[in-house]
Motif scaffolding. Sequence first.
Motif, PDB file in Angstrom:
ATOM      1  N   LEU A   1       0.983  -1.082   0.044  1.00 53.54           N
ATOM      2  CA  LEU A   1       0.173  -0.174  -0.032  1.00 53.54           C
ATOM      3  C   LEU A   1       0.792   1.263  -0.125  1.00 53.54           C
ATOM      4  N   ARG A   2       2.117   1.200   0.481  1.00 59.35           N
ATOM      5  CA  ARG A   2       2.941   2.230   0.707  1.00 59.35           C
ATOM      6  C   ARG A   2       3.419   2.757  -0.804  1.00 59.35           C
ATOM      7  N   ASP A   3       3.494   1.533  -1.672  1.00 61.23           N
ATOM      8  CA  ASP A   3       4.322   1.659  -2.924  1.00 61.23           C
ATOM      9  C   ASP A   3       2.852   1.989  -3.971  1.00 61.23           C
ATOM     10  N   ARG A   4       1.489   1.421  -3.887  1.00 61.92           N
ATOM     11  CA  ARG A   4       0.683   1.680  -4.699  1.00 61.92           C
ATOM     12  C   ARG A   4      -0.659   1.655  -3.671  1.00 61.92           C
ATOM     13  N   PRO A   5      -1.227   2.677  -3.227  1.00 62.10           N
ATOM     14  CA  PRO A   5      -2.492   2.582  -2.412  1.00 62.10           C
ATOM     15  C   PRO A   5      -3.812   2.004  -2.886  1.00 62.10           C
ATOM     16  N   GLN A   6      -3.579   0.678  -3.413  1.00 61.26           N
ATOM     17  CA  GLN A   6      -4.661   0.042  -3.997  1.00 61.26           C
ATOM     18  C   GLN A   6      -4.416  -1.633  -4.107  1.00 61.26           C
ATOM     19  N   LEU A   7      -5.183  -2.280  -3.383  1.00 58.92           N
ATOM     20  CA  LEU A   7      -4.753  -3.767  -2.857  1.00 58.92           C
ATOM     21  C   LEU A   7      -6.219  -4.280  -3.059  1.00 58.92           C
ATOM     22  N   ILE A   8      -6.095  -5.642  -3.367  1.00 59.61           N
ATOM     23  CA  ILE A   8      -7.303  -6.356  -3.488  1.00 59.61           C
ATOM     24  C   ILE A   8      -6.822  -7.920  -2.769  1.00 59.61           C
ATOM     25  N   PHE A   9      -7.861  -8.454  -1.598  1.00 60.11           N
ATOM     26  CA  PHE A   9      -7.610  -9.878  -1.293  1.00 60.11           C
ATOM     27  C   PHE A   9      -8.550 -10.549  -1.924  1.00 60.11           C
ATOM     28  N   TYR A  10      -8.066 -11.759  -2.485  1.00 56.79           N
ATOM     29  CA  TYR A  10      -9.051 -12.838  -3.425  1.00 56.79           C
ATOM     30  C   TYR A  10      -9.035 -14.022  -3.006  1.00 56.79           C
ATOM     31  N   GLY A  11      -9.901 -14.751  -3.071  1.00 53.90           N
ATOM     32  CA  GLY A  11     -10.095 -16.053  -2.784  1.00 53.90           C
ATOM     33  C   GLY A  11     -11.206 -16.764  -2.408  1.00 53.90           C
ATOM     34  N   PRO A  12     -11.691 -17.975  -1.879  1.00 50.56           N
ATOM     35  CA  PRO A  12     -13.021 -18.445  -1.900  1.00 50.56           C
ATOM     36  C   PRO A  12     -13.760 -17.693  -0.582  1.00 50.56           C
ATOM     37  N   PRO A  13     -15.038 -18.064  -0.554  1.00 49.14           N
ATOM     38  CA  PRO A  13     -15.608 -17.699   0.733  1.00 49.14           C
ATOM     39  C   PRO A  13     -15.149 -18.178   2.036  1.00 49.14           C
ATOM     40  N   GLY A  14     -15.313 -17.436   3.093  1.00 51.27           N
ATOM     41  CA  GLY A  14     -14.789 -17.817   4.378  1.00 51.27           C
ATOM     42  C   GLY A  14     -13.364 -17.869   4.682  1.00 51.27           C
ATOM     43  N   THR A  15     -12.835 -16.887   4.020  1.00 53.32           N
ATOM     44  CA  THR A  15     -11.188 -16.994   4.132  1.00 53.32           C
ATOM     45  C   THR A  15     -10.723 -15.663   4.736  1.00 53.32           C
TER      46      THR A  15
END
Length: 468
Positions: free
Chosen positions: A193-207
């Motif tokens: 986020l310090r480098d690029r202030p946009q982040l996505i967490f991805y994965g199956p439900p319940g993680t």
Amino acid sequence: MHAWKVNGSNVSGVDMVTIWRTKGTVSLAAKFLRPVEPEVTRDELKGFVEEDYRASGYAVRQEKLDEFYSFLARMHPGDLVVTVSQGKAFFGTVTGDAEYVRSSDGRSNLRRPVKWESVTRPSTDLPLEIAARLNAQGEVVDLTPQIDALREIMGQRRAVRPATELNLPDASADLARRLHVPQEWLQECVDLLRDRPQLIFYGPPGTGKTYIAKELARHLAGESNVKIVQFHPAYSYEDFFEGYRPAQQVAGQVGFELRPGPLRTIVDRATDNRDAVYVLIIDEINRGNLAKIFGELYFLLEYRNESIDLLYGSDNTEPFRLPRNVILIGTMNTADRSIALVDAAMRRRFAFLPLHPSEPPTSGILRSWLQATNRPSESADLLDILNARIDDDDYKIGPSYLMRDAVYHDKGLDRVWRTAILPLLEEFHYGDRGINVQSRYGLDALRKALSTNDVAKSGDETNDSDTD
């Protein structure tokens, strides 16, 4: 205090900046405007402009109205003034009220006294945020969002932090303990986020994507500076950023007014408080039509130091910037839609971090939570066996289903398995012949497999002991 750009480099073919600096004034051409007082209301001024500039088009009349009103009523003593002439930027401070002066040449009918500073700056050396605003069309442009940078140039305040630096706290051991993930992994999130202030967490439900996003956001920005929205197929640019909505007008009539969405609201707050961090969490980001929702804002996700004209902006609306101190954190359910199907422009503008049940840090979350709450490890063992039988990573079961107190009450584990976990796997195998979900993934089958594994493991240990 406000700051203003006033154009003086080419007024009816004359460079007025030299005259302004010699006389200690700033002026605005109002060749056809009748004499007016500084206390004139906007409605009164609108009537004068409509009549005095009736030979001009309606767009020009609107532009003149905004410029005249800003100069007469919105500008005040103590405000900063910036102008550009012959490749140089000049800076001054308004010292008095506006006055109307009859001028035969029509180049300076509206005037204000200004104390011009000796400091100048080549226009090519100005910060991008200021240079972009100085290039905006219009004789009078509001530069108040850039006032801190202007004051620093004029020597009126200490140097501001560079726009490329985002002041984020490091990941703490306490945060890692609460989230049951390694501190090193959380620190990687902060560094991204310090480098690029946009982040996505991805994965199956319940993680734990949304939970981790919220806790990380609160750690970085504080509770009051975090906002969460959820995308869905009907979500639009007008919902997310800004759009016209019905509103009651005078005399009970209904009209339309421009209403801010969550992104516009948080950006306005961040612009007014550059030293604070603000986080907008976008839950289920892949469920929306991203190109439609973000529109022209796509550009700013990659170029935070530049400005764009907005969809609903007028000729006199200042170009929009996405401040560096606004962070976007998204969550993406890969069981709904693969990351490969996400808009390519969006993939280029976000960092993506996976949260898969069989991979760190997610694989250790449930065991860590069970240990912290003094519960037996059976549910974590069962979950490991279950996920080992699922051959698609995007349909493996996350630990969140088993991280609730109700699961560990009487028959709670059987209940959550029957009503939450097995239905997901029935959907996964819908149409597959020869697959019996209950016999393959049911709790009795997994407990039997777990017991067999324990017996085999015990036998291996006994054999090792005999060998010794």
